[in-house]
Enzyme design. Structure first.
Site, PDB file in Angstrom:
ATOM      1  N   ASN A 161     -75.899  64.418  38.674  1.00 18.61           N
ATOM      2  CA  ASN A 161     -75.392  65.780  38.508  1.00 18.61           C
ATOM      3  C   ASN A 161     -76.091  66.673  39.509  1.00 18.61           C
ATOM      4  O   ASN A 161     -77.200  67.160  39.273  1.00 18.61           O
ATOM      5  CB  ASN A 161     -75.638  66.275  37.078  1.00 18.61           C
ATOM      6  CG  ASN A 161     -74.820  65.498  36.080  1.00 18.61           C
ATOM      7  OD1 ASN A 161     -73.614  65.697  35.965  1.00 18.61           O
ATOM      8  ND2 ASN A 161     -75.473  64.566  35.395  1.00 18.61           N
ATOM      9  N   GLU A 162     -75.439  66.858  40.637  1.00 18.08           N
ATOM     10  CA  GLU A 162     -76.031  67.618  41.733  1.00 18.08           C
ATOM     11  C   GLU A 162     -75.928  69.112  41.437  1.00 18.08           C
ATOM     12  O   GLU A 162     -75.207  69.527  40.523  1.00 18.08           O
ATOM     13  CB  GLU A 162     -75.281  67.294  43.031  1.00 18.08           C
ATOM     14  CG  GLU A 162     -75.354  65.825  43.447  1.00 18.08           C
ATOM     15  CD  GLU A 162     -76.733  65.409  43.964  1.00 18.08           C
ATOM     16  OE1 GLU A 162     -77.712  66.150  43.776  1.00 18.08           O
ATOM     17  OE2 GLU A 162     -76.826  64.317  44.542  1.00 18.08           O
ATOM     18  N   PRO A 163     -76.641  69.954  42.214  1.00 19.37           N
ATOM     19  CA  PRO A 163     -76.507  71.391  42.038  1.00 19.37           C
ATOM     20  C   PRO A 163     -75.037  71.799  41.995  1.00 19.37           C
ATOM     21  O   PRO A 163     -74.228  71.292  42.782  1.00 19.37           O
ATOM     22  CB  PRO A 163     -77.191  71.954  43.289  1.00 19.37           C
ATOM     23  CG  PRO A 163     -78.229  70.928  43.622  1.00 19.37           C
ATOM     24  CD  PRO A 163     -77.595  69.606  43.271  1.00 19.37           C
TER      25      PRO A 163
END
Ligand code: F6R
Length: 636
Positions: A161-163
């Site tokens: 879950n990236e920025p």
């Protein structure tokens, strides 16, 4: 371990435990998991574990395997769900998370194959949505996650879950962040081979777990940990969403916890005991914070920055300023091996003996030049007997293209001869040709050897340019590196024996080393642990009592001003030479021209780090130098 919820923790929105080491933290967590598994087994119930990959949980998995083997811990009642998988990789791919989990854990315990769940990386895009929903459904059907283990990426990602990932996100196909892909480049033998997409549980899926434990080791994670623990929950840092969870905690090693306010600026969160070290930390911080040289700090600056009690105890500002200024001033020396026949009361290193026997340990060839190339030249010029010990061959970091050039060169040199001399080079050529169709194939022993020799050649060129003789370089090719792979290195008695043998032969007066505080799975950290273990074996030897150990840093993590015990200034000419020396490590340069501005090359980073430190000393009000290399004394 620190006490939780004291005044010092007031800024922390997630319980964060700082353990003595990653191993210590993992032992405790593994015991907790074992207790849960046994408790459920006794009740005839199963346990659902959410698992992570990467270097972070490897020690936890080793400990769980040990408990299985030595303590009879059974995983028969355990169901597992992994967080994520690269999209486009088959299970058999060397970097697939399916394979990672089997190699690191599942193959060594008695968990049933049907109880293991890892997202399928081969699912076609069109089917991804439905398959992700089915994954969620399976978790729900299993009764939900009892415990979710997490690592954290430098982007602040959990799972993948990236920025930008929302708090309510669910299992889905995502695009990987550029920094995440760069961090994975080494594992995939080049950034171009790193998948662009992955399937990951969502933040919401993770938050549904009944208990969450996030692990982080090494200084590279320190900043993002402090933000996740102390900052507001924001999409730009998905780990910060863990703040909303009722049963979450972070387990850290000291390096990963080092940016938390209670560690970094403890005076801002409550009364402290003003030791000399803390006073120096606080005053240098204050000077940089308010942008005034140490000698110009006023009482009100102290008062406005939570340091009034320091003034009361040790002030007024005038006295304190002078004391700290002198302390920092005394770290500066142009004589890193000690100045012969000089009064050394305030010098970092003793005057005698002179000359000294000095060992510089370099985990991989080039680390020593990046971190302390200028100092190395000075030690030689000042007459010390310097040996540079290259602990590992560094062959894993050599691109195939470089090895192909070297193999061609050998073949041309022996003039295409069919004789035995050409055989290894021909083998390398064939192996590299095969890798063109299978970039993830491991290198053959001949290729590894050739790559290592290439780095030896570069190291020797760098030594010559730094003013050392070629004989000053010793190459240990430690077995943990030759037999291991990134993220999974494990040192053993043979590594320690090799370093101990060398120490016993030289009996140094001074050692310069690096790797302390790094990610424990990194080459630097493993090398430092080997050195620590080897030195421990000499605790009662007179030479050991007379030997000072200094730590240097590679440019990615320079010392802060208050951490420095010895600062060696470099003139413009010395800095230029240092850059040229680093430049000799040709195989370590980027393989493609840099896209856009930035310090992409190692020599640029080394130059910038040395200049930055000089600028810091200047800002503190000390002399203005072109560049500085810094060291911290290690007291074991
Ligand atoms: C792995 C995962 C990632 C990693 C993170 C840290 O399954 O989901 O979030 O935990 O990228 O990686 P390492 O541990 O290699 O530093």
């Amino acid at each position: 371990m620190t006490t939780l919820f004291s005044e010092a923790h007031q800024r922390e929105r997630i319980p964060a435990e700082i353990h003595a080491s990653a191993d210590a933290a993992c032992r405790g967590l593994a015991a907790e998991i074992a207790a849960l598994i046994r408790e459920r087994a006794a009740q005839g119930r199963h346990v659902v574990l959410g698992l992570a990959t990467g270097s972070t949980p490897v020690r936890l998995y080793r400990e769980l395997i040990r408990l299985h083997r030595e303590d009879g811990l059974s995983f028969r009642n355990v169901l597992t769900f992994n967080l994520d998988e690269y999209h486009g990789l088959s299970r058999e791919h060397p970097e697939s998370y399916w394979r990672f989990m089997h190699e690191q854990l599942f193959n060594h315990i008695d968990v049933s194959a049907e109880n293991i769940h890892v997202p399928d990386g081969t699912v076609p895009r069109a089917e991804a949505f439905a398959r992700c929903r089915a994954y969620e459904e399976k978790i729900r059907a299993a009764g939900g996650l009892d415990l979710q283990i997490l690592g954290i990426g430098r982007t602040g990602h959990i799972g993948f879950n990236e920025p930008g990932s929302g708090r309510d996100s669910r299992t889905r196909l995502v695009t990987l962040d550029a920094l995440t892909r760069r961090d994975a480049a080494r594992d995939f033998l080049g950034e171009a081979n790193v998948p662009r997409h992955a399937i990951t549980m969502g933040v919401g899926t993770i938050l549904d777990a009944r208990k969450i434990v996030l692990l982080a080791w090494g200084e590279a994670k320190a900043r993002v940990i402090a933000q996740a623990v102390e900052g507001a929950p924001v999409e730009s840092l998905p780990a910060s969403f863990l703040q909303g969870h009722p049963d979450v905690r972070f387990l850290l090693d000291p390096a990963a916890g080092s940016e938390l306010t209670r560690i970094k600026h403890p005076w801002l969160v409550g009364p402290v005991e003003w030791t000399p070290a803390l006073a120096r930390r606080a005053v240098t911080w204050l000077s940089l914070e308010v942008g005034r040289p140490v000698l110009k700090l006023l009482d009100e600056h102290y008062g406005e920055h939570g340091m009034a009690d320091l003034l009361t105890e040790q002030g007024p500002a005038y006295n304190l300023n002078i004391r700290i200024f002198n302390e920092v001033q005394h770290t500066i020396t142009g004589w890193p091996g000690g100045k012969p026949n000089a009064d050394d009361t305030h010098r970092p290193e003793r005057a005698s003996p002179h000359p000294k026997r000095v060992i510089v340990f370099s985990p991989e060839p080039s680390d020593e030049m990046l971190g302390m190339g200028g100092t190395l030249s000075r030690l030689v010029e000042q007459g010390h007997a310097v040996t540079v010990v290259y602990l590992t061959s560094g062959n894993l970091a050599v691109p195939d293209e470089e090895a192909a050039v070297a193999a061609d060169l050998v073949l041309d040199f022996v003039n295409g001869s069919a004789g035995a001399a050409a055989t290894p080079a021909r083998n390398v050529r064939a192996a590299l040709a095969a890798k063109l169709t299978d970039p993830q194939a491991s290198d053959t022993p001949d290729t590894r050897r050739l790559k290592g020799l290439l780095r030896r050649g570069e190291a020797r060129a760098a030594l010559r340019l730094a003013g050392l003789s070629e004989e000053a370089g010793r190459f240990l090719d430690l077995p943990f590196y030759e037999n291991g792979r990134y993220r999974q290195f494990r040192a053993g008695p043979a590594d320690i024996a090799a370093v101990a043998g060398l120490l016993a032969g030289i009996k140094p007066h001074q050692i310069l080393a690096t790797g302390e505080g790094q990610d424990p799975s990194s080459v630097g950290a493993v090398c430092f642990e080997v050195l620590r273990a080897a030195l421990a074996g000499f605790a009662s030897e007179p030479w050991r009592a007379d030997c000072r150990v200094w730590l240097y840093r590679t440019p990615d993590k320079a010392w802060a001003a208050h951490e420095i015990d010895m600062a060696v200034p470099l003139s413009p000419a010395q800095l230029a030479r240092k850059v040229q020396v680093v430049y000799q490590h040709k195989s370590q340069r980027s393989q493609t021209p840099a896209a856009g501005p930035g310090l992409n090359e190692a020599w640029q980073q080394a130059e910038a780090a040395a200049r930055d430190l000089a600028a810091t000393y200047d800002a503190l009000g000390l002399a203005e130098y072109e560049a500085i290399e810094a060291f911290r004394r290690w007291l074991g």
